[in-house]
Design a protein around this motif. Structure first.
Motif, PDB file in Angstrom:
ATOM      1  N   UNK A   9       0.998   2.502   4.328  1.00 42.73           N
ATOM      2  CA  UNK A   9      -0.535   2.823   3.573  1.00 42.73           C
ATOM      3  C   UNK A   9      -0.273   1.308   2.948  1.00 42.73           C
ATOM      4  N   UNK A  10       0.292   1.142   1.857  1.00 38.57           N
ATOM      5  CA  UNK A  10       0.105  -0.062   1.033  1.00 38.57           C
ATOM      6  C   UNK A  10       0.669  -1.405   2.308  1.00 38.57           C
ATOM      7  N   UNK A  11       1.088  -1.302   2.529  1.00 33.30           N
ATOM      8  CA  UNK A  11       1.354  -2.756   3.802  1.00 33.30           C
ATOM      9  C   UNK A  11       0.795  -2.553   4.617  1.00 33.30           C
ATOM     10  N   UNK A  12      -0.253  -1.505   5.284  1.00 31.14           N
ATOM     11  CA  UNK A  12      -0.895  -1.819   6.096  1.00 31.14           C
ATOM     12  C   UNK A  12      -2.651  -2.176   4.732  1.00 31.14           C
ATOM     13  N   UNK A  13      -2.432  -1.510   4.370  1.00 28.40           N
ATOM     14  CA  UNK A  13      -4.153  -1.893   3.266  1.00 28.40           C
ATOM     15  C   UNK A  13      -4.314  -3.313   2.408  1.00 28.40           C
ATOM     16  N   UNK A  15      -2.796  -6.054   5.435  1.00 26.54           N
ATOM     17  CA  UNK A  15      -3.274  -6.346   6.099  1.00 26.54           C
ATOM     18  C   UNK A  15      -4.999  -6.458   6.547  1.00 26.54           C
ATOM     19  N   UNK A  16      -5.039  -7.649   7.100  1.00 27.96           N
ATOM     20  CA  UNK A  16      -6.815  -7.429   8.412  1.00 27.96           C
ATOM     21  C   UNK A  16      -7.148  -6.272   8.949  1.00 27.96           C
ATOM     22  N   UNK A  17      -8.155  -5.949   8.709  1.00 27.86           N
ATOM     23  CA  UNK A  17      -8.534  -4.682   9.050  1.00 27.86           C
ATOM     24  C   UNK A  17      -9.270  -4.967  11.386  1.00 27.86           C
ATOM     25  N   UNK A  18      -8.853  -4.345  11.453  1.00 26.83           N
ATOM     26  CA  UNK A  18      -8.473  -4.640  12.940  1.00 26.83           C
ATOM     27  C   UNK A  18      -8.466  -4.418  13.890  1.00 26.83           C
ATOM     28  N   UNK A  19      -8.739  -2.772  13.499  1.00 21.48           N
ATOM     29  CA  UNK A  19      -9.928  -1.404  14.304  1.00 21.48           C
ATOM     30  C   UNK A  19     -10.356  -0.886  13.724  1.00 21.48           C
ATOM     31  N   UNK A  20     -11.842  -1.752  15.078  1.00 22.78           N
ATOM     32  CA  UNK A  20     -13.161  -1.394  15.173  1.00 22.78           C
ATOM     33  C   UNK A  20     -13.496  -0.226  14.910  1.00 22.78           C
ATOM     34  N   UNK A  21     -13.863   1.025  14.727  1.00 16.84           N
ATOM     35  CA  UNK A  21     -14.512   2.795  15.306  1.00 16.84           C
ATOM     36  C   UNK A  21     -14.048   3.098  16.749  1.00 16.84           C
ATOM     37  N   UNK A  22     -14.672   2.165  17.540  1.00 15.53           N
ATOM     38  CA  UNK A  22     -14.024   2.186  18.724  1.00 15.53           C
ATOM     39  C   UNK A  22     -12.093   2.084  18.930  1.00 15.53           C
ATOM     40  N   UNK A  23     -11.552   1.021  18.177  1.00 10.90           N
ATOM     41  CA  UNK A  23     -10.431   0.975  18.674  1.00 10.90           C
ATOM     42  C   UNK A  23      -9.958   1.918  18.308  1.00 10.90           C
ATOM     43  N   UNK A 119      -0.358   6.673   9.602  1.00 11.33           N
ATOM     44  CA  UNK A 119      -0.819   6.373   8.711  1.00 11.33           C
ATOM     45  C   UNK A 119      -1.601   4.471   8.769  1.00 11.33           C
ATOM     46  N   UNK A 120      -0.302   4.488   9.915  1.00 14.99           N
ATOM     47  CA  UNK A 120      -0.423   2.393   9.939  1.00 14.99           C
ATOM     48  C   UNK A 120      -2.347   2.710  10.700  1.00 14.99           C
ATOM     49  N   UNK A 121      -2.375   3.149  11.792  1.00 14.37           N
ATOM     50  CA  UNK A 121      -4.152   3.419  12.171  1.00 14.37           C
ATOM     51  C   UNK A 121      -5.067   3.027  11.298  1.00 14.37           C
ATOM     52  N   UNK A 122      -5.035   3.888  10.446  1.00 12.88           N
ATOM     53  CA  UNK A 122      -6.130   4.431   9.576  1.00 12.88           C
ATOM     54  C   UNK A 122      -6.376   3.222   8.307  1.00 12.88           C
ATOM     55  N   UNK A 123      -4.488   2.506   8.122  1.00 10.11           N
ATOM     56  CA  UNK A 123      -4.345   1.234   7.416  1.00 10.11           C
ATOM     57  C   UNK A 123      -5.040   0.148   8.167  1.00 10.11           C
ATOM     58  N   UNK A 137      -6.710   2.394  -0.126  1.00 11.97           N
ATOM     59  CA  UNK A 137      -7.110   2.759  -1.644  1.00 11.97           C
ATOM     60  C   UNK A 137      -8.250   3.118  -2.004  1.00 11.97           C
ATOM     61  N   UNK A 138      -9.104   2.808  -1.346  1.00 13.00           N
ATOM     62  CA  UNK A 138     -10.662   3.281  -2.041  1.00 13.00           C
ATOM     63  C   UNK A 138     -11.285   4.692  -1.010  1.00 13.00           C
ATOM     64  N   UNK A 139     -10.416   4.885  -0.114  1.00 10.60           N
ATOM     65  CA  UNK A 139     -10.498   6.422   0.555  1.00 10.60           C
ATOM     66  C   UNK A 139     -10.126   7.112  -0.148  1.00 10.60           C
ATOM     67  N   UNK A 140      -8.574   7.162  -0.508  1.00 13.33           N
ATOM     68  CA  UNK A 140      -8.115   8.165  -1.406  1.00 13.33           C
ATOM     69  C   UNK A 140      -8.678   8.359  -2.435  1.00 13.33           C
ATOM     70  N   UNK A 141      -9.331   7.932  -3.408  1.00 12.66           N
ATOM     71  CA  UNK A 141     -10.300   7.487  -4.952  1.00 12.66           C
ATOM     72  C   UNK A 141     -11.386   8.066  -4.230  1.00 12.66           C
ATOM     73  N   UNK A 142     -11.966   8.534  -3.544  1.00 10.71           N
ATOM     74  CA  UNK A 142     -13.076   9.284  -3.165  1.00 10.71           C
ATOM     75  C   UNK A 142     -13.432  10.420  -4.290  1.00 10.71           C
TER      76      UNK A 142
END
Length: 144
Positions: A9-13, A15-23, A119-123, A137-142
């Motif tokens: 989660x720390x690594x992928x968080x 990175x650029x957000x490459x996955x859209x909702x469809x992806x 976790x990688x897909x989520x990140x 990080x924002x998802x974890x703390x909402x």
């Protein structure tokens, strides 16, 4: 969350957000298919691990069906909530081998790998539509 998934989660968080909702929906369906295939293979060698894989698949499938994203059917939960649920499911999946006492068997690797991929897909997913980093990080703390 187990150490391995925390690192992912720390690594992928960052990175650029490459996955859209469809992806992300496509990734979810691929992960679900892999989980079902893994469950079938695990049942032959370790019934407890196979049952845990089925529980994981059912949990993942229910989350997917209830999410308001492409591929969701009932649209009862928001896409960001789906991300929070995914983090919880990944932690549950990674913890199952220890909890069910098959952590020393080769079957345990399936669950660690599954949680890392989840976790990688989520990140890598853009939950906010902004493309900004550190969304996990924002998802974890909402607060809900």
């Amino acid at each position: 969350m187990p150490f391995s998934t925390t690192i992912a989660a720390s690594v992928t968080d960052r990175l650029p957000k490459a996955l859209s909702p469809h992806g992300h929906a496509l990734a979810d369906y691929l992960i679900l298919g892999g989980t079902l295939a893994g469950a079938a293979a695990l049942f032959r060698r370790n019934r407890t691990a196979g049952a845990c894989a089925v529980i994981t698949a059912v949990s993942k499938g229910a989350s997917m069906l209830l999410t308001d994203y492409p591929g969701g059917v009932f649209r009862a939960i928001s896409f960001p909530m789906h991300g929070r649920l995914g983090l919880g499911l990944a932690a549950m999946t990674a913890s199952m081998p220890k909890l069910m006492k098959f952590h020393k068997s080769p079957a345990a690797r399936f669950f660690v790998l599954h949680s890392l991929i989840s976790v990688a897909a989520i990140g890598l997913t853009d939950f906010t539509g902004t493309g900004k980093t550190k969304q996990v990080r924002e998802l974890e703390h909402v607060e809900v």
